[in-house]
Write a protein that holds these residues in place. Structure first.
Motif, PDB file in Angstrom:
ATOM      1  N   PRO A  37       0.799  -1.228   0.000  1.00  0.00           N
ATOM      2  CA  PRO A  37       0.000   0.000   0.000  1.00  0.00           C
ATOM      3  C   PRO A  37       0.835   1.285   0.000  1.00  0.00           C
ATOM      4  CG  PRO A  37      -0.868  -1.553   1.600  1.00  0.00           C
ATOM      5  CD  PRO A  37       0.423  -2.120   1.098  1.00  0.00           C
ATOM      6  N   VAL A  38       2.050   1.215   0.503  1.00  0.00           N
ATOM      7  CA  VAL A  38       2.925   2.391   0.491  1.00  0.00           C
ATOM      8  C   VAL A  38       3.111   2.904  -0.934  1.00  0.00           C
ATOM      9  CG1 VAL A  38       5.307   3.173   0.932  1.00  0.00           C
ATOM     10  CG2 VAL A  38       4.095   1.806   2.644  1.00  0.00           C
ATOM     11  N   GLU A  39       3.122   1.993  -1.891  1.00  0.00           N
ATOM     12  CA  GLU A  39       3.325   2.384  -3.285  1.00  0.00           C
ATOM     13  C   GLU A  39       2.142   3.161  -3.852  1.00  0.00           C
ATOM     14  OE1 GLU A  39       4.496  -1.035  -5.554  1.00  0.00           O
ATOM     15  OE2 GLU A  39       6.224  -1.408  -4.268  1.00  0.00           O
ATOM     16  N   LEU A  40       0.984   3.130  -3.165  1.00  0.00           N
ATOM     17  CA  LEU A  40      -0.201   3.876  -3.602  1.00  0.00           C
ATOM     18  C   LEU A  40      -0.326   5.240  -2.921  1.00  0.00           C
ATOM     19  CD1 LEU A  40      -2.947   1.101  -3.613  1.00  0.00           C
ATOM     20  CD2 LEU A  40      -1.900   2.197  -5.602  1.00  0.00           C
ATOM     21  N   GLU A  41       0.602   5.565  -2.023  1.00  0.00           N
ATOM     22  CA  GLU A  41       0.501   6.848  -1.334  1.00  0.00           C
ATOM     23  C   GLU A  41       0.520   7.999  -2.333  1.00  0.00           C
ATOM     24  OE1 GLU A  41       3.440   6.927   1.787  1.00  0.00           O
ATOM     25  OE2 GLU A  41       2.339   5.431   2.951  1.00  0.00           O
ATOM     26  N   ALA A  42      -0.025   9.117  -1.916  1.00  0.00           N
ATOM     27  CA  ALA A  42      -0.268  10.253  -2.809  1.00  0.00           C
ATOM     28  C   ALA A  42       0.974  10.749  -3.547  1.00  0.00           C
ATOM     29  CB  ALA A  42      -0.902  11.395  -2.023  1.00  0.00           C
ATOM     30  N   ASP A  43       2.143  10.620  -2.957  1.00  0.00           N
ATOM     31  CA  ASP A  43       3.357  11.112  -3.609  1.00  0.00           C
ATOM     32  C   ASP A  43       4.220  10.007  -4.199  1.00  0.00           C
ATOM     33  OD1 ASP A  43       4.071  10.107  -1.120  1.00  0.00           O
ATOM     34  OD2 ASP A  43       5.634  11.610  -0.793  1.00  0.00           O
ATOM     35  N   THR A  75     -14.837  -4.650  -9.562  1.00  0.00           N
ATOM     36  CA  THR A  75     -13.390  -4.562  -9.347  1.00  0.00           C
ATOM     37  C   THR A  75     -12.959  -3.112  -9.227  1.00  0.00           C
ATOM     38  OG1 THR A  75     -12.966  -6.657 -10.477  1.00  0.00           O
ATOM     39  CG2 THR A  75     -11.136  -5.091 -10.370  1.00  0.00           C
ATOM     40  N   VAL A  76     -13.493  -2.265 -10.097  1.00  0.00           N
ATOM     41  CA  VAL A  76     -13.154  -0.841 -10.048  1.00  0.00           C
ATOM     42  C   VAL A  76     -13.600  -0.237  -8.718  1.00  0.00           C
ATOM     43  CG1 VAL A  76     -13.530   1.422 -11.123  1.00  0.00           C
ATOM     44  CG2 VAL A  76     -13.200  -0.613 -12.558  1.00  0.00           C
ATOM     45  N   GLU A  77     -14.761  -0.630  -8.247  1.00  0.00           N
ATOM     46  CA  GLU A  77     -15.246  -0.118  -6.960  1.00  0.00           C
ATOM     47  C   GLU A  77     -14.358  -0.585  -5.807  1.00  0.00           C
ATOM     48  OE1 GLU A  77     -19.272  -1.468  -7.190  1.00  0.00           O
ATOM     49  OE2 GLU A  77     -19.867   0.239  -8.428  1.00  0.00           O
ATOM     50  N   ALA A  78     -13.873  -1.815  -5.859  1.00  0.00           N
ATOM     51  CA  ALA A  78     -12.950  -2.306  -4.829  1.00  0.00           C
ATOM     52  C   ALA A  78     -11.624  -1.555  -4.904  1.00  0.00           C
ATOM     53  CB  ALA A  78     -12.729  -3.816  -4.988  1.00  0.00           C
ATOM     54  N   TRP A  79     -11.148  -1.310  -6.129  1.00  0.00           N
ATOM     55  CA  TRP A  79      -9.934  -0.519  -6.296  1.00  0.00           C
ATOM     56  C   TRP A  79     -10.113   0.868  -5.693  1.00  0.00           C
ATOM     57  CZ3 TRP A  79      -8.841  -1.394 -12.223  1.00  0.00           C
ATOM     58  CH2 TRP A  79      -8.335  -2.688 -12.419  1.00  0.00           C
ATOM     59  N   LYS A  80     -11.269   1.454  -5.917  1.00  0.00           N
ATOM     60  CA  LYS A  80     -11.542   2.793  -5.390  1.00  0.00           C
ATOM     61  C   LYS A  80     -11.425   2.800  -3.869  1.00  0.00           C
ATOM     62  CE  LYS A  80     -15.240   6.246  -5.054  1.00  0.00           C
ATOM     63  NZ  LYS A  80     -16.645   6.537  -5.381  1.00  0.00           N
ATOM     64  N   ALA A  81     -12.024   1.832  -3.210  1.00  0.00           N
ATOM     65  CA  ALA A  81     -11.975   1.768  -1.749  1.00  0.00           C
ATOM     66  C   ALA A  81     -10.535   1.618  -1.259  1.00  0.00           C
ATOM     67  CB  ALA A  81     -12.844   0.617  -1.242  1.00  0.00           C
ATOM     68  N   THR A  82      -9.780   0.742  -1.893  1.00  0.00           N
ATOM     69  CA  THR A  82      -8.381   0.524  -1.511  1.00  0.00           C
ATOM     70  C   THR A  82      -7.562   1.777  -1.738  1.00  0.00           C
ATOM     71  OG1 THR A  82      -8.518  -1.830  -2.029  1.00  0.00           O
ATOM     72  CG2 THR A  82      -6.312  -0.845  -2.017  1.00  0.00           C
ATOM     73  N   TYR A  83      -7.680   2.333  -2.920  1.00  0.00           N
ATOM     74  CA  TYR A  83      -6.876   3.503  -3.288  1.00  0.00           C
ATOM     75  C   TYR A  83      -7.177   4.685  -2.370  1.00  0.00           C
ATOM     76  CZ  TYR A  83      -4.723   7.210  -5.932  1.00  0.00           C
ATOM     77  OH  TYR A  83      -3.934   8.272  -6.298  1.00  0.00           O
ATOM     78  N   LEU A  84      -8.460   4.991  -2.185  1.00  0.00           N
ATOM     79  CA  LEU A  84      -8.822   6.155  -1.382  1.00  0.00           C
ATOM     80  C   LEU A  84      -8.459   5.984   0.090  1.00  0.00           C
ATOM     81  CD1 LEU A  84     -12.162   7.280  -3.035  1.00  0.00           C
ATOM     82  CD2 LEU A  84      -9.894   8.332  -3.253  1.00  0.00           C
ATOM     83  N   ALA A  85      -8.482   4.767   0.594  1.00  0.00           N
ATOM     84  CA  ALA A  85      -8.055   4.539   1.977  1.00  0.00           C
ATOM     85  C   ALA A  85      -6.579   4.896   2.142  1.00  0.00           C
ATOM     86  CB  ALA A  85      -8.310   3.091   2.385  1.00  0.00           C
ATOM     87  N   VAL A  86      -5.768   4.490   1.186  1.00  0.00           N
ATOM     88  CA  VAL A  86      -4.339   4.820   1.243  1.00  0.00           C
ATOM     89  C   VAL A  86      -4.137   6.316   1.029  1.00  0.00           C
ATOM     90  CG1 VAL A  86      -2.087   4.443   0.158  1.00  0.00           C
ATOM     91  CG2 VAL A  86      -3.641   2.513   0.500  1.00  0.00           C
ATOM     92  N   ASP A  88      -6.225   8.785   1.645  1.00  0.00           N
ATOM     93  CA  ASP A  88      -6.676   9.507   2.840  1.00  0.00           C
ATOM     94  C   ASP A  88      -5.649   9.411   3.970  1.00  0.00           C
ATOM     95  OD1 ASP A  88      -9.064  10.347   1.662  1.00  0.00           O
ATOM     96  OD2 ASP A  88     -10.226   8.688   2.512  1.00  0.00           O
ATOM     97  N   ALA A  89      -5.014   8.264   4.100  1.00  0.00           N
ATOM     98  CA  ALA A  89      -4.038   8.063   5.175  1.00  0.00           C
ATOM     99  C   ALA A  89      -2.709   8.757   4.909  1.00  0.00           C
ATOM    100  CB  ALA A  89      -3.804   6.569   5.385  1.00  0.00           C
ATOM    101  N   ILE A  91      -2.237  11.648   2.516  1.00  0.00           N
ATOM    102  CA  ILE A  91      -2.235  12.989   1.919  1.00  0.00           C
ATOM    103  C   ILE A  91      -1.858  14.081   2.919  1.00  0.00           C
ATOM    104  CG2 ILE A  91      -4.719  13.377   2.215  1.00  0.00           C
ATOM    105  CD1 ILE A  91      -2.480  14.548  -0.733  1.00  0.00           C
ATOM    106  N   ASP A  92      -2.290  13.973   4.153  1.00  0.00           N
ATOM    107  CA  ASP A  92      -2.002  15.045   5.108  1.00  0.00           C
ATOM    108  C   ASP A  92      -0.511  15.219   5.367  1.00  0.00           C
ATOM    109  OD1 ASP A  92      -4.654  15.789   5.355  1.00  0.00           O
ATOM    110  OD2 ASP A  92      -5.006  14.486   7.093  1.00  0.00           O
ATOM    111  N   GLY A  93       0.247  14.161   5.228  1.00  0.00           N
ATOM    112  CA  GLY A  93       1.697  14.252   5.399  1.00  0.00           C
ATOM    113  C   GLY A  93       2.357  15.138   4.364  1.00  0.00           C
ATOM    114  N   LEU A  94       1.663  15.406   3.276  1.00  0.00           N
ATOM    115  CA  LEU A  94       2.191  16.285   2.219  1.00  0.00           C
ATOM    116  C   LEU A  94       1.788  17.739   2.438  1.00  0.00           C
ATOM    117  CD1 LEU A  94       1.545  13.947  -0.830  1.00  0.00           C
ATOM    118  CD2 LEU A  94       3.662  14.245   0.467  1.00  0.00           C
ATOM    119  N   GLU A  95       1.005  17.978   3.462  1.00  0.00           N
ATOM    120  CA  GLU A  95       0.560  19.316   3.853  1.00  0.00           C
ATOM    121  C   GLU A  95      -0.121  20.098   2.721  1.00  0.00           C
ATOM    122  OE1 GLU A  95       3.967  21.239   5.617  1.00  0.00           O
ATOM    123  OE2 GLU A  95       4.082  19.747   7.215  1.00  0.00           O
ATOM    124  N   PRO A  96      -1.133  19.482   2.080  1.00  0.00           N
ATOM    125  CA  PRO A  96      -1.853  20.226   1.037  1.00  0.00           C
ATOM    126  C   PRO A  96      -2.766  21.257   1.684  1.00  0.00           C
ATOM    127  CG  PRO A  96      -2.979  18.186   1.480  1.00  0.00           C
ATOM    128  CD  PRO A  96      -1.720  18.167   2.308  1.00  0.00           C
TER     129      PRO A  96
END
Length: 122
Positions: A37-43, A75-86, A88-89, A91-96
């Motif tokens: 999941p680290v590979e899906l982080e926002a940056d 499958t796309v809906e499951a991807w969405k849940a996985t992606y957005l969870a990562v 959300d967890a 993005i704040d570290g990037l201080e947007p």
């Protein structure tokens, strides 16, 4: 029977090529979702590339071309849940700014939703 029109995608060979290209995009997203999941982080690379792949798949889904390979909408809906969870967890570290964070999340949600809708409509 190999050619049915004068367009760039109006032949069996073109359909085969399009199948290879679209399957690659789908496989990359599937692999990213199943990986660390680290590979899906926002940056991170896949945090940026996954939405890009989905956007291209949306464009392909809207074309009348033979050969486009797409996952099922579930499958796309499951991807969405996985992606957005990562996302959300992480993005704040990037201080947007709050505005950018809200706008970007809305774009991400729409990207997944548009692909799922295009698949259902096909």
């Amino acid at each position: 029977m190999g050619t049915w029109g004068s367009g760039n995608f109006d032949s069996d060979t073109a359909a085969d090529h399009l199948s290879i290209l679209s399957a690659r995009l789908v496989r990359e997203v599937a692999d990213a979702m199943a990986g660390d999941p680290v590979e899906l982080e926002a940056d991170e690379y896949w945090g940026v590339a996954v939405p890009c792949n989905l956007e291209v798949l949306c464009l392909l889904a809207g074309q009348p071309w033979a050969g486009v390979t797409l996952p099922d909408a579930g499958t796309v809906e499951a991807w969405k849940a996985t992606y957005l969870a990562v996302w959300d967890a992480s993005i704040d570290g990037l201080e947007p700014t709050p505005e950018h964070k809200a706008q970007r999340r809305a774009v991400l949600e729409r990207t997944f939703d548009r692909l799922a809708e295009a698949i259902r409509a096909a």
